[in-house]
Scaffold this motif. Structure first.
Motif, PDB file in Angstrom:
ATOM      1  N   ALA A  32     174.588  41.013  21.557  1.00 32.05           N
ATOM      2  CA  ALA A  32     173.723  41.063  22.744  1.00 32.05           C
ATOM      3  C   ALA A  32     174.515  40.993  24.038  1.00 32.05           C
ATOM      4  O   ALA A  32     173.968  41.206  25.115  1.00 32.05           O
ATOM      5  N   ARG A  33     175.800  40.717  23.961  1.00 32.84           N
ATOM      6  CA  ARG A  33     176.646  40.802  25.161  1.00 32.84           C
ATOM      7  C   ARG A  33     176.781  42.253  25.616  1.00 32.84           C
ATOM      8  O   ARG A  33     177.056  42.517  26.774  1.00 32.84           O
ATOM      9  N   TYR A  34     176.610  43.196  24.678  1.00 36.34           N
ATOM     10  CA  TYR A  34     176.850  44.607  24.952  1.00 36.34           C
ATOM     11  C   TYR A  34     175.572  45.444  24.989  1.00 36.34           C
ATOM     12  O   TYR A  34     175.510  46.445  25.692  1.00 36.34           O
ATOM     13  N   CYS A  35     174.576  45.076  24.157  1.00 30.89           N
ATOM     14  CA  CYS A  35     173.388  45.915  24.035  1.00 30.89           C
ATOM     15  C   CYS A  35     172.286  45.145  23.309  1.00 30.89           C
ATOM     16  O   CYS A  35     172.511  44.039  22.833  1.00 30.89           O
ATOM     17  N   ASN A  36     171.107  45.766  23.210  1.00 34.37           N
ATOM     18  CA  ASN A  36     170.030  45.202  22.413  1.00 34.37           C
ATOM     19  C   ASN A  36     170.433  45.267  20.944  1.00 34.37           C
ATOM     20  O   ASN A  36     171.167  46.165  20.529  1.00 34.37           O
ATOM     21  N   VAL A  37     169.921  44.344  20.165  1.00 35.67           N
ATOM     22  CA  VAL A  37     170.310  44.294  18.761  1.00 35.67           C
ATOM     23  C   VAL A  37     169.080  43.967  17.919  1.00 35.67           C
ATOM     24  O   VAL A  37     168.254  43.135  18.292  1.00 35.67           O
ATOM     25  N   PHE A  38     168.973  44.666  16.804  1.00 32.48           N
ATOM     26  CA  PHE A  38     167.773  44.591  15.981  1.00 32.48           C
ATOM     27  C   PHE A  38     168.183  44.651  14.511  1.00 32.48           C
ATOM     28  O   PHE A  38     169.009  45.466  14.124  1.00 32.48           O
ATOM     29  N   CYS A  39     167.620  43.770  13.713  1.00 29.37           N
ATOM     30  CA  CYS A  39     167.857  43.762  12.268  1.00 29.37           C
ATOM     31  C   CYS A  39     166.502  43.762  11.576  1.00 29.37           C
ATOM     32  O   CYS A  39     165.614  42.984  11.942  1.00 29.37           O
ATOM     33  N   GLU A  40     166.343  44.642  10.606  1.00 27.57           N
ATOM     34  CA  GLU A  40     165.083  44.706   9.866  1.00 27.57           C
ATOM     35  C   GLU A  40     165.360  44.858   8.385  1.00 27.57           C
ATOM     36  O   GLU A  40     166.266  45.585   7.979  1.00 27.57           O
ATOM     37  N   THR A  41     164.567  44.151   7.596  1.00 24.43           N
ATOM     38  CA  THR A  41     164.547  44.361   6.154  1.00 24.43           C
ATOM     39  C   THR A  41     163.152  44.853   5.807  1.00 24.43           C
ATOM     40  O   THR A  41     162.167  44.384   6.376  1.00 24.43           O
ATOM     41  N   SER A  42     163.070  45.822   4.917  1.00 25.20           N
ATOM     42  CA  SER A  42     161.762  46.368   4.569  1.00 25.20           C
ATOM     43  C   SER A  42     161.747  46.776   3.104  1.00 25.20           C
ATOM     44  O   SER A  42     162.751  47.256   2.570  1.00 25.20           O
ATOM     45  N   ASP A  43     160.609  46.574   2.469  1.00 25.78           N
ATOM     46  CA  ASP A  43     160.447  47.026   1.090  1.00 25.78           C
ATOM     47  C   ASP A  43     159.295  48.023   0.979  1.00 25.78           C
ATOM     48  O   ASP A  43     158.766  48.268  -0.099  1.00 25.78           O
TER      49      ASP A  43
END
Length: 191
Positions: free
Chosen positions: A72-83
């Motif tokens: 997040a120092r550099y950009c937006n960040v997103f993590c997703e797990t999906s089934d």
């Protein structure tokens, strides 16, 4: 030795010394005050985790958030797990990213439990660094964690490598080295 050779050597030595002297005197010293240093992660970039597949514990999500804060120092960040994904992981990652972050700069890490794949999607400025090639390298480096069902370790290490690249450093590229060695062997046999 001829005089012209001695003159050229002397000129080369003087130019080299001149560059060294000018380079040393032209060095800029940068000082940061305590007010300039911000380790509170109060950046305007967002950190989001959506664990729809329920593969992370609450403590693992908290630890992963800490690692993602570096990104997040550099950009937006997103993590997703999906089934529950129809179609390819790449298409799903792009649509999930745009649903969560619209057209803002960022990086997403997806654990697709339906197709049994991991995928990294980057958009905007981060794409200059987290290109498809670098994203594939990172997923190659961390896929063993996912295959052993260590999903937290997989995501955490992926974001650590993303952070390394965004900081301007290099990451390990064992598959690239192995393929280069194999190509060298094949070319040597052909010759």
């Amino acid at each position: 030795m001829p005089r012209s050779v001695i003159d050229r050597v002397m000129i080369t030595v003087m130019i080299t010394l001149l560059f060294l002297v000018v380079g040393c005197n032209g060095a800029v010293t940068v000082h940061a005050s305590e007010n300039d240093q911000d380790d509170s992660y109060s950046y305007h970039y967002k950190v989001r985790i959506k664990d729809y597949a329920d593969v992370l514990t609450k403590s693992q999500e908290a630890q992963l958030t800490e690692t993602m804060q570096e990104t997040a120092r550099y950009c937006n960040v997103f993590c997703e797990t999906s089934d529950f994904i129809f179609g390819s992981s790449a298409d799903y990652a792009e649509s999930a990213y745009k649903r969560e972050l619209d057209t803002r700069n960022g990086v997403m890490f997806l654990i697709d439990m339906c197709n049994r794949q991991i995928y990294i999607y980057s958009y905007g400025e981060p794409y200059r660094i987290i290109t498809k090639t670098n994203a594939y390298t990172i997923t190659d480096n961390v896929y063993e964690y996912a295959s052993e069902e260590k999903y937290f370790e997989c995501a955490n290490e992926a974001f650590r490598q993303i952070n390394t690249l965004l900081a301007g450093e290099e990451i390990s590229r064992p598959m690239k080295h192995i393929s280069n060695i194999l190509l060298a062997i094949i070319f040597s046999i052909l010759l």
